[in-house]
Design a protein around this motif. Structure first.
Motif, PDB file in Angstrom:
ATOM      1  N   ASP A 379       0.851  -1.192   0.000  1.00  0.00           N
ATOM      2  CA  ASP A 379       0.000   0.000   0.000  1.00  0.00           C
ATOM      3  C   ASP A 379       0.890   1.247   0.000  1.00  0.00           C
ATOM      4  OD1 ASP A 379      -1.697   2.135   0.567  1.00  0.00           O
ATOM      5  OD2 ASP A 379      -2.932   0.984   1.952  1.00  0.00           O
ATOM      6  N   PRO A 380       0.819   2.091  -1.019  1.00  0.00           N
ATOM      7  CA  PRO A 380       1.742   3.233  -1.108  1.00  0.00           C
ATOM      8  C   PRO A 380       1.462   4.334  -0.101  1.00  0.00           C
ATOM      9  CG  PRO A 380       0.108   3.334  -2.866  1.00  0.00           C
ATOM     10  CD  PRO A 380      -0.110   2.016  -2.169  1.00  0.00           C
ATOM     11  N   VAL A 381       0.301   4.297   0.552  1.00  0.00           N
ATOM     12  CA  VAL A 381      -0.062   5.371   1.486  1.00  0.00           C
ATOM     13  C   VAL A 381       0.160   4.952   2.932  1.00  0.00           C
ATOM     14  CG1 VAL A 381      -1.896   6.926   2.240  1.00  0.00           C
ATOM     15  CG2 VAL A 381      -1.760   6.233  -0.167  1.00  0.00           C
ATOM     16  N   ASN A 382      -0.404   3.817   3.320  1.00  0.00           N
ATOM     17  CA  ASN A 382      -0.364   3.398   4.731  1.00  0.00           C
ATOM     18  C   ASN A 382       0.173   1.971   4.887  1.00  0.00           C
ATOM     19  OD1 ASN A 382      -1.494   5.814   5.873  1.00  0.00           O
ATOM     20  ND2 ASN A 382      -3.503   5.174   5.111  1.00  0.00           N
ATOM     21  N   GLY A 383       1.175   1.612   4.078  1.00  0.00           N
ATOM     22  CA  GLY A 383       1.720   0.267   4.107  1.00  0.00           C
ATOM     23  C   GLY A 383       2.432  -0.082   5.389  1.00  0.00           C
ATOM     24  N   VAL A 384       2.504  -1.385   5.693  1.00  0.00           N
ATOM     25  CA  VAL A 384       3.171  -1.888   6.895  1.00  0.00           C
ATOM     26  C   VAL A 384       4.252  -2.871   6.475  1.00  0.00           C
ATOM     27  CG1 VAL A 384       1.127  -1.581   8.333  1.00  0.00           C
ATOM     28  CG2 VAL A 384       1.488  -3.758   7.153  1.00  0.00           C
ATOM     29  N   SER A 385       5.059  -3.318   7.441  1.00  0.00           N
ATOM     30  CA  SER A 385       6.103  -4.304   7.148  1.00  0.00           C
ATOM     31  C   SER A 385       5.489  -5.690   7.035  1.00  0.00           C
ATOM     32  CB  SER A 385       7.160  -4.291   8.255  1.00  0.00           C
ATOM     33  OG  SER A 385       6.628  -4.848   9.456  1.00  0.00           O
ATOM     34  N   VAL A 386       6.233  -6.628   6.455  1.00  0.00           N
ATOM     35  CA  VAL A 386       5.748  -7.996   6.323  1.00  0.00           C
ATOM     36  C   VAL A 386       5.507  -8.601   7.702  1.00  0.00           C
ATOM     37  CG1 VAL A 386       6.325 -10.320   5.522  1.00  0.00           C
ATOM     38  CG2 VAL A 386       6.856  -8.349   4.090  1.00  0.00           C
ATOM     39  N   LEU A 387       6.414  -8.353   8.649  1.00  0.00           N
ATOM     40  CA  LEU A 387       6.243  -8.902   9.990  1.00  0.00           C
ATOM     41  C   LEU A 387       4.988  -8.345  10.652  1.00  0.00           C
ATOM     42  CD1 LEU A 387       7.243 -10.668  12.273  1.00  0.00           C
ATOM     43  CD2 LEU A 387       8.722  -8.800  13.039  1.00  0.00           C
ATOM     44  N   GLN A 388       4.733  -7.049  10.479  1.00  0.00           N
ATOM     45  CA  GLN A 388       3.518  -6.463  11.049  1.00  0.00           C
ATOM     46  C   GLN A 388       2.266  -7.091  10.444  1.00  0.00           C
ATOM     47  OE1 GLN A 388       4.535  -2.361  10.152  1.00  0.00           O
ATOM     48  NE2 GLN A 388       4.798  -1.864  12.320  1.00  0.00           N
ATOM     49  N   ALA A 389       2.301  -7.334   9.133  1.00  0.00           N
ATOM     50  CA  ALA A 389       1.151  -7.946   8.475  1.00  0.00           C
ATOM     51  C   ALA A 389       0.952  -9.386   8.941  1.00  0.00           C
ATOM     52  CB  ALA A 389       1.330  -7.896   6.961  1.00  0.00           C
ATOM     53  N   LEU A 390       2.041 -10.140   9.076  1.00  0.00           N
ATOM     54  CA  LEU A 390       1.940 -11.512   9.574  1.00  0.00           C
ATOM     55  C   LEU A 390       1.368 -11.553  10.984  1.00  0.00           C
ATOM     56  CD1 LEU A 390       5.236 -13.203   8.311  1.00  0.00           C
ATOM     57  CD2 LEU A 390       2.907 -14.003   7.872  1.00  0.00           C
ATOM     58  N   ARG A 391       1.820 -10.626  11.830  1.00  0.00           N
ATOM     59  CA  ARG A 391       1.284 -10.571  13.199  1.00  0.00           C
ATOM     60  C   ARG A 391      -0.213 -10.290  13.186  1.00  0.00           C
ATOM     61  NH1 ARG A 391       6.218  -6.982  15.733  1.00  0.00           N
ATOM     62  NH2 ARG A 391       7.517  -8.722  16.495  1.00  0.00           N
ATOM     63  N   ALA A 392      -0.646  -9.383  12.303  1.00  0.00           N
ATOM     64  CA  ALA A 392      -2.058  -9.036  12.251  1.00  0.00           C
ATOM     65  C   ALA A 392      -2.906 -10.215  11.804  1.00  0.00           C
ATOM     66  CB  ALA A 392      -2.268  -7.841  11.314  1.00  0.00           C
ATOM     67  N   TYR A 393      -2.310 -11.119  11.017  1.00  0.00           N
ATOM     68  CA  TYR A 393      -3.026 -12.295  10.541  1.00  0.00           C
ATOM     69  C   TYR A 393      -2.887 -13.493  11.475  1.00  0.00           C
ATOM     70  CZ  TYR A 393      -4.923 -11.162   5.917  1.00  0.00           C
ATOM     71  OH  TYR A 393      -5.686 -10.678   4.873  1.00  0.00           O
ATOM     72  N   THR A 394      -2.153 -13.365  12.540  1.00  0.00           N
ATOM     73  CA  THR A 394      -1.956 -14.484  13.469  1.00  0.00           C
ATOM     74  C   THR A 394      -2.220 -14.031  14.910  1.00  0.00           C
ATOM     75  OG1 THR A 394       0.433 -13.986  13.417  1.00  0.00           O
ATOM     76  CG2 THR A 394      -0.348 -15.765  11.992  1.00  0.00           C
ATOM     77  N   ALA A 395      -1.214 -13.430  15.528  1.00  0.00           N
ATOM     78  CA  ALA A 395      -1.346 -12.989  16.920  1.00  0.00           C
ATOM     79  C   ALA A 395      -2.408 -11.908  17.078  1.00  0.00           C
ATOM     80  CB  ALA A 395       0.004 -12.480  17.427  1.00  0.00           C
ATOM     81  N   GLY A 396      -2.594 -11.083  16.048  1.00  0.00           N
ATOM     82  CA  GLY A 396      -3.597 -10.025  16.137  1.00  0.00           C
ATOM     83  C   GLY A 396      -4.999 -10.575  16.284  1.00  0.00           C
ATOM     84  N   GLY A 397      -5.325 -11.598  15.511  1.00  0.00           N
ATOM     85  CA  GLY A 397      -6.633 -12.221  15.638  1.00  0.00           C
ATOM     86  C   GLY A 397      -6.814 -12.903  16.980  1.00  0.00           C
ATOM     87  N   ALA A 398      -5.743 -13.505  17.491  1.00  0.00           N
ATOM     88  CA  ALA A 398      -5.822 -14.145  18.807  1.00  0.00           C
ATOM     89  C   ALA A 398      -6.086 -13.112  19.899  1.00  0.00           C
ATOM     90  CB  ALA A 398      -4.527 -14.904  19.098  1.00  0.00           C
ATOM     91  N   PHE A 399      -5.428 -11.958  19.803  1.00  0.00           N
ATOM     92  CA  PHE A 399      -5.641 -10.898  20.789  1.00  0.00           C
ATOM     93  C   PHE A 399      -7.076 -10.404  20.749  1.00  0.00           C
ATOM     94  CE2 PHE A 399      -5.698  -6.467  22.173  1.00  0.00           C
ATOM     95  CZ  PHE A 399      -5.025  -6.539  23.388  1.00  0.00           C
ATOM     96  N   ALA A 400      -7.638 -10.267  19.553  1.00  0.00           N
ATOM     97  CA  ALA A 400      -8.997  -9.749  19.410  1.00  0.00           C
ATOM     98  C   ALA A 400     -10.026 -10.642  20.092  1.00  0.00           C
ATOM     99  CB  ALA A 400      -9.340  -9.593  17.929  1.00  0.00           C
ATOM    100  N   SER A 401      -9.711 -11.943  20.233  1.00  0.00           N
ATOM    101  CA  SER A 401     -10.642 -12.880  20.872  1.00  0.00           C
ATOM    102  C   SER A 401     -10.140 -13.360  22.233  1.00  0.00           C
ATOM    103  CB  SER A 401     -10.901 -14.082  19.949  1.00  0.00           C
ATOM    104  OG  SER A 401      -9.692 -14.757  19.642  1.00  0.00           O
ATOM    105  N   PHE A 402      -9.224 -12.602  22.846  1.00  0.00           N
ATOM    106  CA  PHE A 402      -8.709 -12.876  24.200  1.00  0.00           C
ATOM    107  C   PHE A 402      -7.972 -14.224  24.272  1.00  0.00           C
ATOM    108  CE2 PHE A 402     -12.652 -10.467  24.451  1.00  0.00           C
ATOM    109  CZ  PHE A 402     -12.288  -9.351  25.188  1.00  0.00           C
ATOM    110  N   GLU A 403      -7.306 -14.612  23.184  1.00  0.00           N
ATOM    111  CA  GLU A 403      -6.630 -15.913  23.146  1.00  0.00           C
ATOM    112  C   GLU A 403      -5.143 -15.790  22.870  1.00  0.00           C
ATOM    113  OE1 GLU A 403      -9.451 -19.147  21.287  1.00  0.00           O
ATOM    114  OE2 GLU A 403      -9.785 -17.258  20.214  1.00  0.00           O
TER     115      GLU A 403
END
Length: 452
Positions: A379-403
């Motif tokens: 994303d040329p405007v609000n892009g993130v790093s690969v590690l940040q994106a991976l976290r959002a697709y793994t640990a981020g979802g777990a955090f959202a559901s208290f897991e």
């Protein structure tokens, strides 16, 4: 290896790569599955083409079976409008038929379907919805369900993309999804972890039964209370005006207050900055910041709201695959001043907001997280790093559901929800990421897809 015991099986992957299972924090699993029973209307360019596809599909159905279709977009049709029920009648005759626009927010039924449901006469619109009517007052909308087989169909797709956990979002009125998931879990057919949303109409029932945030077991949990604040695309609620309030700010404050008092998390569909602000106001009024109330989509989020989300310890559940489309569509739906705040992944993380990525299946037809990771990082405007994106697709979802203490990372003591790839995906060209598929997927250490 210090955890290895006498019955431990050790698998030598010979250079293969292991990642945590992906967590798709917002996918309409039941709705997607239900659409698999019909014909694909995606890419239709006219009402006539929709009719032709329905007519062809009907030839393969038994007498009395309903005809279903899904995936057309009004803005892709030459007529720039949905089909009329009488146009469906010409293709379907006396066979009941209904079709869904992609996203599930608008449906059209033929006369036979409407008569079957007792909806052909004049009547009132349901709360929060609208039945389209002709000038004579006759309606043309309907919704029907068929769940367990639909869930299994969606499960096959999700597992094939390395997704071992899913936030199962609901459309308004889907009251018995939880029962369908429970039956599949009891018979051992549920092979992914499900955080099942509950439509806001079930708030009183859930709280009276003692349902709280995180209620359930390791496979199936009753998740947040889902409420729609605004609409989609050109129907978003903006602070500059316009849009559609599916739940008014006053109603939202009441729902969040009652849910918070019962210890229930709220997941609010909020796309425009007006809707996001209303959710922030509701959480602030509730006086509780421990329940990680969620903003689903969080599409137009300027800096002041980024700061409020962080202060209120809320979670932004976003869909990076929609960001690329949004960059194009923003010229149609949002003024130039708002476009810099579209899909504000990097600014939200910088402000300290927890982010979980998701697909919003079937709005995005392929839930492959690697496509989302690519979109988020490029994303040329609000892009993130690969590690940040991976976290959002793994640990981020777990955090959202208290897991977050049991899954989302590769650490001793965490659930062995894993995906195995022939080669390290991060070493592959990003141009190939849409074709990445795990060789094997494990849930709790048990193989549910593929082989070693």
């Amino acid at each position: 290896m210090g955890l290895k015991g006498p019955r431990t099986r050790v698998v030598d992957l010979r250079g293969a790569a292991v990642l945590p299972g992906f967590n798709d924090a917002h996918a309409h699993v039941v709705y997607y599955g239900l659409t698999r029973f019909g014909t694909d209307l995606g890419g239709s360019r006219s009402v006539a083409e929709i009719a032709d596809r329905l007519r062809d599909h009907a030839r393969r159905l038994k007498k009395g079976e309903w005809l279903q279709g899904m995936g057309y977009r009004v803005d892709e049709l030459a007529e720039l409008r949905p089909p009329h029920r009488t146009e469906l009648d010409k293709a379907t005759r006396d066979r009941p038929c209904y079709i869904d626009e992609r996203g599930g927010h608008a449906r059209v039924a033929n006369t036979a379907a409407l008569e079957s449901a007792g909806l052909m006469g004049p009547g009132q619109d349901p709360p929060g919805g609208r039945i389209g009517r002709d000038r004579n007052g006759l309606p043309n909308g309907l919704l029907l369900e068929r769940r367990e087989q639909g869930i299994l169909s969606a499960q096959r797709l999700l597992l094939s993309r390395g997704i071992t956990s899913v936030g199962a979002a609901v459309n308004r009125g889907f009251a018995d999804d939880l029962r369908a998931y429970e039956r599949l879990a009891e018979t051992g057919r549920l092979k992914m972890r499900v955080n099942e949303f509950l439509s806001w109409e079930l708030l009183e029932a859930a709280s009276s039964l003692g349902v709280r945030a995180g209620f359930g077991g390791p496979i199936l949990r009753a998740g947040p209370i889902k409420v729609f604040v605004d609409g989609g695309a050109d129907r978003v609620a903006m602070r500059s005006g316009g849009g559609v309030w599916r739940t008014t700010p006053e109603e939202l404050r009441d729902i969040v207050s009652r849910a918070t008092a019962s210890g229930l998390q709220v997941a609010a569909h909020a796309i425009g900055d007006g809707a996001i602000e209303a959710m922030c106001d509701a959480v602030e009024a509730s006086g509780d910041t421990a329940l990680r109330h969620r903003v689903e989509h969080c599409t137009i989020c300027p800096p002041d709201l980024q700061a409020r989300l962080a202060r209120l310890r809320m979670v932004a559940v976003m869909q990076p695959m929609a960001a690329r489309f949004g960059r194009v569509a923003s010229a149609l739906f949002f003024p130039a001043r708002d476009r810099k705040d579209l899909a504000a992944h990097a600014p939200l993380l910088k402000a300290g907001v927890s982010i979980a990525f998701s697909s919003d299946l079937p709005v995005t037809t392929d839930p492959n997280p690697w496509i989302g990771i690519k979109a988020a990082t490029e994303d040329p405007v609000n892009g993130v790093s690969v590690l940040q994106a991976l976290r959002a697709y793994t640990a981020g979802g777990a955090f959202a559901s208290f897991e977050e203490k049991v899954k989302g990372t590769l650490e001793p003591g965490m659930l062995a929800d894993l995906q195995v790839y022939e080669r390290d995906p991060l070493g592959e060209p990003t141009s190939t990421w849409d074709r990445l598929r795990p060789r094997a997927v494990l849930l709790g250490g048990v193989k549910v897809l593929g082989s070693f």
